[in-house]
Write an enzyme that holds these catalytic residues in place. Structure first.
Site, PDB file in Angstrom:
ATOM      1  N   GLN A 115     -21.910 -13.054  28.391  1.00 29.93           N
ATOM      2  CA  GLN A 115     -22.635 -12.037  29.158  1.00 29.93           C
ATOM      3  C   GLN A 115     -24.084 -12.452  29.353  1.00 29.93           C
ATOM      4  O   GLN A 115     -24.844 -12.533  28.391  1.00 29.93           O
ATOM      5  CB  GLN A 115     -22.560 -10.686  28.428  1.00 29.93           C
ATOM      6  N   GLY A 116     -24.480 -12.704  30.588  1.00 29.87           N
ATOM      7  CA  GLY A 116     -25.845 -13.125  30.900  1.00 29.87           C
ATOM      8  C   GLY A 116     -26.708 -11.966  31.336  1.00 29.87           C
ATOM      9  O   GLY A 116     -27.008 -11.820  32.536  1.00 29.87           O
ATOM     10  N   SER A 118     -29.547 -10.151  28.825  1.00 27.21           N
ATOM     11  CA  SER A 118     -30.879 -10.133  28.221  1.00 27.21           C
ATOM     12  C   SER A 118     -31.659 -11.410  28.509  1.00 27.21           C
ATOM     13  O   SER A 118     -31.096 -12.501  28.605  1.00 27.21           O
ATOM     14  CB  SER A 118     -30.770  -9.954  26.700  1.00 27.21           C
ATOM     15  N   SER A 150     -24.091 -14.039  23.340  1.00 29.61           N
ATOM     16  CA  SER A 150     -23.010 -14.261  22.375  1.00 29.61           C
ATOM     17  C   SER A 150     -21.952 -15.197  22.952  1.00 29.61           C
ATOM     18  O   SER A 150     -21.542 -15.053  24.103  1.00 29.61           O
ATOM     19  CB  SER A 150     -22.355 -12.928  22.003  1.00 29.61           C
ATOM     20  N   GLU A 234     -18.443  -0.593  27.148  1.00 29.74           N
ATOM     21  CA  GLU A 234     -18.643  -1.068  25.784  1.00 29.74           C
ATOM     22  C   GLU A 234     -18.167  -0.054  24.751  1.00 29.74           C
ATOM     23  O   GLU A 234     -17.918  -0.395  23.607  1.00 29.74           O
ATOM     24  CB  GLU A 234     -20.112  -1.419  25.544  1.00 29.74           C
ATOM     25  N   SER A 360     -32.197  -1.618  21.768  1.00 33.22           N
ATOM     26  CA  SER A 360     -32.869  -1.212  20.529  1.00 33.22           C
ATOM     27  C   SER A 360     -32.832   0.302  20.354  1.00 33.22           C
ATOM     28  O   SER A 360     -32.617   1.062  21.316  1.00 33.22           O
ATOM     29  CB  SER A 360     -34.327  -1.683  20.542  1.00 33.22           C
TER      30      SER A 360
END
Length: 384
Positions: A115-116, A118, A150, A234, A360
Site C-alpha cells: 500500500q503506497g 504514507s 508494509s 480495513e 495516529s
C-alpha cells in the site's frame, strides 16, 4: 445481527479446522503458503462478487474462518493487503477489465500487494501527499517517496495514491494507480530497521516508475474517494482475528504474572482484569458494527483508538509482570550478532508504534471531533 452458529456454520468450522490441521507447517515459505491457500479456495471468501476463483461464505462463516485461522497458529499472511484492501476496492470502484486482470491472481495467491499511501510529512495527514504521476502517451510516470510501506520487499504490485493534477492541493487532483514493483532503476525499496531488530516496514522510492493508463482505479482525479473507500475496508472480520491474537498474548501475560508472583499485587490484578474486560468490549463492538452495510461516521477511528491503546498497554504490562527478568534477552548479546527478543520484549517494543501507524491517535481524535461531534474543522491551509 445474530452470530449464533447455525448447523451449517458448525459444519463449515469443522471443515476449516480439518484443513488447517492438515496443512499448517511451521517452516513454510510465506509466498508458497499464499499459493496453498489460494489453491484450496480460502482467499477472498468474503468478496462481494464471485467468479474470480474464490469460494463464497456467509458473514458468520467468514468470522469462523478468520478466528480458526488465528487459533491454529498458521503462518502470518503476506497476501492480506491484496485480499482485504485492494480486492474490495476493485470490486467497488474498478473496471471489469481491472477486476478480470487482478482479482484471480490475488485469489490464487500468485500476486502480492503493498500500500503506497504514507509519505514523509504526509503520514496520518494523507491529503498532503506529494508523490506525482505525470501523464504520458501510454500511461503515467510516477516520482516520489512512500514510507512505512508494509511488505514492499515482498510485493509484486503497489497501489499508489499520487497527484496527477499539477498544482493541486489537499484531496483534489489525486489518483489511485496500480504500479508494478519489478522496475529496476525506477523503484527502490529500503527496509526500515525497527527497535525489535526486524524490518516489517519499508521506504519506497519511485524515480520515473511506469503505470499503465488502464490501471487507474475510479478514473483520474478520483483518488481521494477511492482511497477513503479503501480505508473503510480495513475494518471487518480481520479485526476479530486480530482480537484472537490479542487474547493469546494476554493469556501469556497472565501466565507470566502467575509464575513471577506479580499477580499477588492488587494493582497488577486490577490491570489484568481491565485488559480482559476491554478486550471483550472490543469484540462486542466489532460484532455490533460488522453487519452494518454503511460505515458509521467515526467508527473506524473509534476502533483504532480502542485496539491501539489496548495493545500498547498490554506490552507495558507484559514487561511489568516479568520484573527485572524483562531486561534479559533469551540469548547472549554481542556486537557481532543481532540481539534476540522473547515474546514479551517483542510485544513491548513493537506495540510502541500501535498508536502511530494506521493513523495516529491525535488524528483519529480529530476525525471523531469533526465528523461525529461536529466541532470546528482543524485549519489545514488553503485548498485549491
Amino acid at each position: 445481527m445474530d452470530f449464533g452458529a447455525a448447523p451449517e456454520d458448525e459444519v463449515f468450522r469443522t471443515e476449516v479446522r480439518a484443513w488447517l490441521g492438515a496443512h499448517v507447517k511451521s517452516d513454510v515459505d510465506r509466498r508458497s503458503w499464499e499459493r496453498t491457500l489460494g489453491a484450496a479456495g480460502w482467499i477472498g471468501i468474503g468478496w462481494a462478487e464471485g467468479g474470480y476463483g474464490n469460494r463464497t461464505a456467509t458473514l458468520t462463516q467468514q468470522v469462523a474462518w478468520a478466528e480458526e485461522y488465528a487459533r491454529s497458529a498458521a503462518p502470518p499472511r503476506s497476501g492480506h493487503i491484496g485480499e482485504n484492501l485492494l480486492a474490495p476496492t476493485l470490486i467497488a470502484h474498478g473496471s471489469s477489465e481491472q477486476k478480470t486482470r487482478f482479482l484471480p491472481a490475488v485469489a490464487a495467491g500468485e500476486e502480492l500487494w503493498c500500500q503506497g499511501y504514507s509519505e514523509p510529512g504526509a503520514g496520518s495527514d494523507l491529503a498532503g501527499v506529494r508523490t506525482v504521476a505525470v501523464r504520458e502517451a501510454d500511461g503515467y510516470r510516477v516520482s516520489g517517496q512512500k514510507i512505512w510501506t508494509s511488505l514492499a520487499h515482498e510485493a509484486d504490485w503497489c497501489f499508489v495514491l499520487a497527484r496527477t493534477e499539477a498544482g493541486s492541493r489537499r484531496h483534489h487532483g489525486l489518483s489511485f494507480l496500480l504500479v508494478p514493483m519489478d522496475q529496476p532503476g525506477r523503484i527502490e525499496v529500503r527496509p526500515i530497521r525497527q527497535m525489535t531488530g526486524t524490518s516489517d516496514f519499508n521506504e519506497v522510492f519511485f524515480d520515473g516508475a511506469h503505470a499503465r493508463a488502464e490501471h487507474v482505479v475510479g478514473g483520474e482525479g478520483n483518488g481521494w474517494r477511492v482511497a477513503m473507500s479503501l480505508l473503510g475496508f480495513e475494518r471487518g472480520v480481520s479485526t476479530l482475528a486480530q482480537q484472537i491474537g490479542f487474547a493469546e498474548e494476554l493469556g501469556r501475560v497472565v501466565r507470566d504474572a502467575v509464575q513471577s508472583g506479580a499477580v499477588d499485587d492488587p494493582v497488577v490484578r486490577e490491570r489484568l482484569v481491565r485488559q480482559w474486560a476491554e478486550l471483550r468490549v472490543m469484540r462486542w463492538n466489532s460484532l455490533r458494527t460488522l453487519g452494518n452495510s454503511a460505515v458509521e461516521p467515526g467508527a473506524p477511528s473509534v476502533a483504532k483508538l480502542l485496539w491501539g491503546g489496548w495493545h500498547q498497554r498490554l506490552g507495558e504490562l507484559a514487561v511489568l509482570v516479568r520484573g527485572t527478568a524483562a531486561s534479559v534477552g533469551p540469548a547472549g548479546w554481542s556486537a557481532a550478532a543481532p540481539y534476540e527478543l522473547d515474546a514479551a520484549q517483542h510485544l513491548f517494543l513493537f506495540s510502541r508504534a500501535d498508536t502511530i501507524y494506521g493513523g495516529s491517535d491525535q488524528v483519529q481524535r480529530t476525525i471523531i471531533a469533526e465528523r461525529v461531534l461536529g466541532l470546528p474543522r482543524e485549519p489545514k491551509g488553503v485548498e485549491s
